[in-house]
Write a protein that holds these residues in place. Structure first.
Motif, mmCIF file in Angstrom:
data_model
loop_
_atom_site.group_PDB
_atom_site.id
_atom_site.type_symbol
_atom_site.label_atom_id
_atom_site.label_comp_id
_atom_site.label_asym_id
_atom_site.label_seq_id
_atom_site.Cartn_x
_atom_site.Cartn_y
_atom_site.Cartn_z
ATOM 1 N N GLU A 10 22.907 -27.791 24.844
ATOM 2 C CA GLU A 10 22.476 -26.459 24.452
ATOM 3 C C GLU A 10 20.998 -26.230 24.785
ATOM 4 O O GLU A 10 20.630 -25.187 25.313
ATOM 5 N N ARG A 11 20.156 -27.235 24.538
ATOM 6 C CA ARG A 11 18.716 -27.065 24.731
ATOM 7 C C ARG A 11 18.140 -27.797 25.926
ATOM 8 O O ARG A 11 17.020 -27.498 26.343
ATOM 9 N N LEU A 12 18.879 -28.770 26.467
ATOM 10 C CA LEU A 12 18.287 -29.677 27.447
ATOM 11 C C LEU A 12 19.001 -29.666 28.790
ATOM 12 O O LEU A 12 20.206 -29.448 28.868
ATOM 13 N N ARG A 13 18.231 -29.963 29.817
ATOM 14 C CA ARG A 13 18.760 -30.209 31.165
ATOM 15 C C ARG A 13 18.383 -31.642 31.525
ATOM 16 O O ARG A 13 17.208 -32.001 31.508
ATOM 17 N N LEU A 14 19.381 -32.461 31.819
ATOM 18 C CA LEU A 14 19.174 -33.837 32.249
ATOM 19 C C LEU A 14 19.354 -33.830 33.758
ATOM 20 O O LEU A 14 20.461 -33.603 34.248
ATOM 21 N N ARG A 15 18.276 -34.051 34.486
ATOM 22 C CA ARG A 15 18.281 -33.820 35.925
ATOM 23 C C ARG A 15 17.759 -35.023 36.704
ATOM 24 O O ARG A 15 17.086 -35.887 36.153
ATOM 25 N N PRO A 16 18.078 -35.063 38.005
ATOM 26 C CA PRO A 16 17.588 -36.161 38.837
ATOM 27 C C PRO A 16 16.056 -36.229 38.858
ATOM 28 O O PRO A 16 15.370 -35.210 38.764
ATOM 29 N N MET A 17 15.556 -37.443 38.985
ATOM 30 C CA MET A 17 14.118 -37.663 39.090
ATOM 31 C C MET A 17 13.618 -37.193 40.449
ATOM 32 O O MET A 17 14.345 -37.267 41.446
ATOM 33 N N THR A 18 12.369 -36.723 40.484
ATOM 34 C CA THR A 18 11.714 -36.338 41.726
ATOM 35 C C THR A 18 10.321 -36.953 41.757
ATOM 36 O O THR A 18 9.819 -37.432 40.730
ATOM 37 N N GLY A 73 10.815 -25.459 29.998
ATOM 38 C CA GLY A 73 10.755 -26.060 31.322
ATOM 39 C C GLY A 73 9.996 -27.378 31.345
ATOM 40 O O GLY A 73 9.885 -28.017 32.390
ATOM 41 N N LYS A 74 9.464 -27.803 30.211
ATOM 42 C CA LYS A 74 8.688 -29.045 30.159
ATOM 43 C C LYS A 74 9.604 -30.258 30.176
ATOM 44 O O LYS A 74 10.663 -30.268 29.553
ATOM 45 N N TRP A 94 16.261 -44.828 26.584
ATOM 46 C CA TRP A 94 15.585 -43.535 26.502
ATOM 47 C C TRP A 94 14.110 -43.726 26.214
ATOM 48 O O TRP A 94 13.678 -44.759 25.724
ATOM 49 N N PHE A 95 13.346 -42.715 26.549
ATOM 50 C CA PHE A 95 11.976 -42.599 26.071
ATOM 51 C C PHE A 95 11.597 -41.129 26.038
ATOM 52 O O PHE A 95 12.178 -40.307 26.746
ATOM 53 N N LEU A 96 10.633 -40.832 25.182
ATOM 54 C CA LEU A 96 10.062 -39.489 25.116
ATOM 55 C C LEU A 96 8.585 -39.575 25.433
ATOM 56 O O LEU A 96 7.929 -40.567 25.092
ATOM 57 N N TYR A 97 8.077 -38.545 26.061
ATOM 58 C CA TYR A 97 6.644 -38.463 26.296
ATOM 59 C C TYR A 97 5.936 -38.076 25.003
ATOM 60 O O TYR A 97 6.542 -37.510 24.081
ATOM 61 N N ASP A 98 4.654 -38.386 24.953
ATOM 62 C CA ASP A 98 3.830 -38.111 23.781
ATOM 63 C C ASP A 98 3.913 -36.636 23.390
ATOM 64 O O ASP A 98 3.827 -35.751 24.243
ATOM 65 N N GLY A 99 4.110 -36.408 22.110
ATOM 66 C CA GLY A 99 4.145 -35.049 21.583
ATOM 67 C C GLY A 99 5.527 -34.430 21.476
ATOM 68 O O GLY A 99 5.661 -33.309 20.986
ATOM 69 N N PHE A 100 6.551 -35.146 21.924
ATOM 70 C CA PHE A 100 7.901 -34.574 21.904
ATOM 71 C C PHE A 100 8.844 -35.246 20.902
ATOM 72 O O PHE A 100 10.018 -34.930 20.845
ATOM 73 N N GLU A 101 8.317 -36.164 20.098
ATOM 74 C CA GLU A 101 9.126 -36.793 19.064
ATOM 75 C C GLU A 101 9.381 -35.795 17.940
ATOM 76 O O GLU A 101 8.634 -34.846 17.751
#
Length: 167
Positions: A10-18, A73-74, A94-101
């Motif tokens: 619903e909220r996320l897009r899991l996409r290929p790395m670039t 879009g982040k 998994w991991f999350l970037y800082d500020g998204f926990e």
């Protein structure tokens, strides 16, 4: 040719790395935030890990996907399936970037990737290898219904092995 999927929630897009993901990934892996992923790592090791995450798709038909918040879009983190000589079983990581926990991103992404692993790939087992000190990841695995399997093989004898229930 390997087709890397884009998965959605619903909220996320899991996409290929670039390659555009490299600066943020490098920053994470060279920071203390990477302590439970073998880091902090020097730049050349970080590049190898980044490339490894992509190479899994060609070698095994699965790998890592970046997690984007569809509203902003982040890129908030990464979700992935690991396997190969360093992983006795398929691993959901998994991991999350800082500020998204604290927003439920990791849980939502992990549930979607787990569903894809069981339903699309047809995996029979799935585990998460987690450092005992990584309380956030342990709680996430437990919220997903995973339980510690003390008899499971592991590549790092210190790790706990959380076994995910098949869907």
């Amino acid at each position: 040719m390997t087709v890397i999927p884009t998965l959605e929630t619903e909220r996320l897009r899991l996409r290929p790395m670039t390659i555009e993901d490299w600066p943020q990934y490098e920053q994470l892996m060279q920071s203390d935030r990477s302590q439970f992923m073998g880091g902090p790592t020097p730049r050349h090791v970080t590049w190898g890990i980044f490339s490894h995450d992509i190479a899994h798709w060609v070698l095994f038909g699965h790998g890592a996907l970046m997690v984007d918040d569809k509203t902003t879009g982040k890129t908030v983190g990464q979700i992935g399936l690991n396997h190969g000589p360093l992983f006795p079983e398929h691993e959901l990581g998994w991991f999350l970037y800082d500020g998204f926990e604290g927003h439920g991103y990791a849980l939502e992404a992990a549930q979607r990737m787990r569903k894809w692993a069981f339903e699309e790939l047809g995996l029979k087992t799935l585990v998460s290898y987690i450092d005992p000190k990584n309380e956030r990841s342990r709680k996430l695995a437990e919220r997903m219904g995973a339980v510690i399997d003390p008899d499971a093989e592991r590549h790092d004898p210190v790790d706990l092995v959380y076994r995910h229930p098949a869907l």
